[in-house]
Design a protein around this motif. Sequence first.
Motif, PDB file in Angstrom:
ATOM      1  N   ALA A  25       0.845  -1.190   0.000  1.00  8.63           N
ATOM      2  CA  ALA A  25       0.000   0.000   0.000  1.00  8.63           C
ATOM      3  C   ALA A  25       0.887   1.248   0.000  1.00  8.63           C
ATOM      4  N   THR A  26       0.487   2.236  -0.757  1.00 10.65           N
ATOM      5  CA  THR A  26       1.231   3.490  -0.891  1.00 10.65           C
ATOM      6  C   THR A  26       0.315   4.665  -0.571  1.00 10.65           C
ATOM      7  N   PRO A  27       0.883   5.846  -0.349  1.00  9.26           N
ATOM      8  CA  PRO A  27       0.039   7.028  -0.194  1.00  9.26           C
ATOM      9  C   PRO A  27      -0.867   7.238  -1.402  1.00  9.26           C
ATOM     10  N   GLU A  28      -0.355   6.936  -2.592  1.00 11.73           N
ATOM     11  CA  GLU A  28      -1.151   7.097  -3.808  1.00 11.73           C
ATOM     12  C   GLU A  28      -2.355   6.160  -3.812  1.00 11.73           C
ATOM     13  N   LEU A  29      -2.153   4.914  -3.361  1.00 10.63           N
ATOM     14  CA  LEU A  29      -3.254   3.948  -3.320  1.00 10.63           C
ATOM     15  C   LEU A  29      -4.279   4.344  -2.257  1.00 10.63           C
ATOM     16  N   ALA A  30      -3.802   4.641  -1.061  1.00 15.94           N
ATOM     17  CA  ALA A  30      -4.715   5.009   0.027  1.00 15.94           C
ATOM     18  C   ALA A  30      -5.540   6.238  -0.341  1.00 15.94           C
ATOM     19  N   ALA A  31      -4.881   7.243  -0.907  1.00 19.34           N
ATOM     20  CA  ALA A  31      -5.579   8.477  -1.268  1.00 19.34           C
ATOM     21  C   ALA A  31      -6.595   8.236  -2.374  1.00 19.34           C
ATOM     22  N   ALA A  32      -6.217   7.407  -3.355  1.00 22.23           N
ATOM     23  CA  ALA A  32      -7.127   7.126  -4.475  1.00 22.23           C
ATOM     24  C   ALA A  32      -8.390   6.432  -3.986  1.00 22.23           C
ATOM     25  N   VAL A  33      -8.245   5.498  -3.067  1.00 21.45           N
ATOM     26  CA  VAL A  33      -9.408   4.779  -2.532  1.00 21.45           C
ATOM     27  C   VAL A  33     -10.286   5.726  -1.720  1.00 21.45           C
ATOM     28  N   SER A  34      -9.669   6.525  -0.862  1.00 26.52           N
ATOM     29  CA  SER A  34     -10.451   7.468  -0.056  1.00 26.52           C
ATOM     30  C   SER A  34     -11.140   8.504  -0.929  1.00 26.52           C
ATOM     31  N   ASN A  35     -10.442   9.005  -1.941  1.00 28.20           N
ATOM     32  CA  ASN A  35     -11.038  10.001  -2.834  1.00 28.20           C
ATOM     33  C   ASN A  35     -12.211   9.425  -3.617  1.00 28.20           C
ATOM     34  N   ALA A  36     -12.185   8.110  -3.845  1.00 25.05           N
ATOM     35  CA  ALA A  36     -13.247   7.461  -4.615  1.00 25.05           C
ATOM     36  C   ALA A  36     -14.427   7.027  -3.745  1.00 25.05           C
ATOM     37  N   GLY A  37     -14.358   7.302  -2.441  1.00 22.04           N
ATOM     38  CA  GLY A  37     -15.487   7.011  -1.578  1.00 22.04           C
ATOM     39  C   GLY A  37     -15.331   5.832  -0.649  1.00 22.04           C
ATOM     40  N   GLY A  38     -14.175   5.142  -0.699  1.00 21.76           N
ATOM     41  CA  GLY A  38     -13.910   4.065   0.244  1.00 21.76           C
ATOM     42  C   GLY A  38     -12.998   4.573   1.349  1.00 21.76           C
ATOM     43  N   LEU A  39     -12.413   3.651   2.109  1.00 25.01           N
ATOM     44  CA  LEU A  39     -11.443   4.023   3.140  1.00 25.01           C
ATOM     45  C   LEU A  39     -10.084   3.457   2.753  1.00 25.01           C
ATOM     46  N   GLY A  40      -9.166   4.341   2.356  1.00 26.96           N
ATOM     47  CA  GLY A  40      -7.809   3.914   2.038  1.00 26.96           C
ATOM     48  C   GLY A  40      -7.018   3.650   3.297  1.00 26.96           C
ATOM     49  N   SER A  41      -5.944   2.874   3.166  1.00 23.67           N
ATOM     50  CA  SER A  41      -5.153   2.504   4.340  1.00 23.67           C
ATOM     51  C   SER A  41      -3.664   2.503   4.042  1.00 23.67           C
ATOM     52  N   LEU A  42      -2.878   2.838   5.068  1.00 17.97           N
ATOM     53  CA  LEU A  42      -1.425   2.738   5.026  1.00 17.97           C
ATOM     54  C   LEU A  42      -0.987   1.660   6.017  1.00 17.97           C
ATOM     55  N   GLY A  43      -0.132   0.750   5.582  1.00 16.31           N
ATOM     56  CA  GLY A  43       0.421  -0.255   6.479  1.00 16.31           C
ATOM     57  C   GLY A  43       1.787   0.200   6.955  1.00 16.31           C
ATOM     58  N   PHE A  67      -8.492   8.462   6.204  1.00 13.70           N
ATOM     59  CA  PHE A  67      -7.829   7.214   5.824  1.00 13.70           C
ATOM     60  C   PHE A  67      -7.354   6.512   7.086  1.00 13.70           C
ATOM     61  N   ASN A  68      -7.029   5.246   6.936  1.00  9.34           N
ATOM     62  CA  ASN A  68      -6.649   4.371   8.046  1.00  9.34           C
ATOM     63  C   ASN A  68      -5.143   4.192   8.088  1.00  9.34           C
ATOM     64  N   VAL A  69      -4.585   4.201   9.291  1.00  7.98           N
ATOM     65  CA  VAL A  69      -3.163   3.923   9.499  1.00  7.98           C
ATOM     66  C   VAL A  69      -3.072   2.667  10.365  1.00  7.98           C
ATOM     67  N   ASN A  70      -2.308   1.683   9.903  1.00  8.77           N
ATOM     68  CA  ASN A  70      -2.247   0.386  10.580  1.00  8.77           C
ATOM     69  C   ASN A  70      -0.859   0.119  11.149  1.00  8.77           C
ATOM     70  N   VAL A  71      -0.806  -0.419  12.384  1.00  8.26           N
ATOM     71  CA  VAL A  71       0.457  -0.753  13.041  1.00  8.26           C
ATOM     72  C   VAL A  71       0.417  -2.185  13.561  1.00  8.26           C
ATOM     73  N   PHE A  72       1.609  -2.767  13.752  1.00 12.40           N
ATOM     74  CA  PHE A  72       1.740  -4.142  14.238  1.00 12.40           C
ATOM     75  C   PHE A  72       1.972  -4.132  15.752  1.00 12.40           C
ATOM     76  N   CYS A  73       1.167  -4.897  16.474  1.00 17.82           N
ATOM     77  CA  CYS A  73       1.273  -4.975  17.932  1.00 17.82           C
ATOM     78  C   CYS A  73       1.673  -6.385  18.363  1.00 17.82           C
ATOM     79  N   HIS A  74       2.727  -6.895  17.783  1.00 14.03           N
ATOM     80  CA  HIS A  74       3.179  -8.251  18.101  1.00 14.03           C
ATOM     81  C   HIS A  74       4.037  -8.271  19.368  1.00 14.03           C
ATOM     82  N   LYS A  75       4.122  -9.428  19.966  1.00 15.07           N
ATOM     83  CA  LYS A  75       5.007  -9.611  21.107  1.00 15.07           C
ATOM     84  C   LYS A  75       6.446  -9.603  20.618  1.00 15.07           C
ATOM     85  N   SER A  76       7.352  -9.127  21.453  1.00 12.31           N
ATOM     86  CA  SER A  76       8.767  -9.099  21.077  1.00 12.31           C
ATOM     87  C   SER A  76       9.248 -10.506  20.759  1.00 12.31           C
ATOM     88  N   ALA A  77      10.263 -10.595  19.896  1.00 10.27           N
ATOM     89  CA  ALA A  77      10.797 -11.896  19.482  1.00 10.27           C
ATOM     90  C   ALA A  77      11.327 -12.690  20.668  1.00 10.27           C
TER      91      ALA A  77
END
Length: 351
Positions: A25-43, A67-77
């Motif tokens: 996912a890129t800023p271009e993809l997220a923005a395009a989806v949001s501009n088109a009426g959906g919810l774009g996301s950044l990973g 738009f949505n911003v997504n983060v990983f909440c995993h346990k440490s290795a």
Amino acid sequence: MNQLDLISKLGLQTPIIQAPMAGVATPELAAAVSNAGGLGSLGLGASSMEQARDMISATRALTDKPFNVNVFCHKSAQFDAAREEAWIRYFTPQFARFGATPPTSLSEVYTSFLDDQSMQFLMLAQQPAVLSFHFGIPDTAFLTAVKAAGIITMATATSLREAKVLEQAGIDVIIAQGIEAGGHRGIMDSDGSDEQLSTAVLTRLLVKKCHTPIVAAGGIMDGQGARAMLDLGAVAAQMGTAFILCPESSANTSYRENLRSDRAASTRLTPVMSGRPARGMLNELIQWGEAEGAPAVPSYPLTYDLAKQLNAAAVAKGNYEFAAQWAGQGAPLAREMSAAQLLRTIAKEMA
């Protein structure tokens, strides 16, 4: 928060969420989806604080929509020298094949959001419209601060038990991730049992047993599939693989060619790429890592460290058989068109 509140607050014309897909996912993809009426996301699970800030800024320069911003909440290795040495030794012939030297040890290539205060401060400062969590959720203090900032929260559940944890924590929207989904499975305890419920079964189960709005995710590739999830009670459908062939995604030529080919029909849910179960198109790395006699897989994201180094060595020799090319079970249904056109097409199919 109910369905009408969610759709109204986000201003969605079509109840489609583009999955975050870290690395694709890129800023271009997220923005395009949001501009088109959906919810774009950044990973941002694989991003540094500086990279995350730049991606959010770039997206805001392209859209004034949420738009949505997504983060990983995993346990440490969980480091285990013997296990890691065995994994490196097992893959040494593959490094030799490309004239490369295998690593002497494995490191945590990604810092968990749970352990990254600078990233937590950045999210509170940036105040994205939506902040979503994968592999788990942050502590109560952070969630309270997020709620006070007016940020909508979403998090992944792969079971009713996980959904109840999210609901009790006050998460606004639960993403029901079925076994069909591409990319990393959001299971909170990767060493625990996994019922591997389908998207349809999990969505209906959570709709009936939870009070929180449910978003369906996994194997949904077109408007008909999205409509089926809405009929089961989901407030929206999250789609990832469907957007990979869009020109706005950062998928490389090899990834796109494989997704267009018969290979798209062969996906595998496996921990051998990263150390956590993740679904991608079958390739030589997965086959080698799952072969009879292969040692135990190291912890996430230590396994990813080796995979990334081996892929870099292979790509330098023109071989793309060791790349993480995530894709869901609906991959053969992927279509190649702009993100805006795809969203319009999905909306027509839903109607």
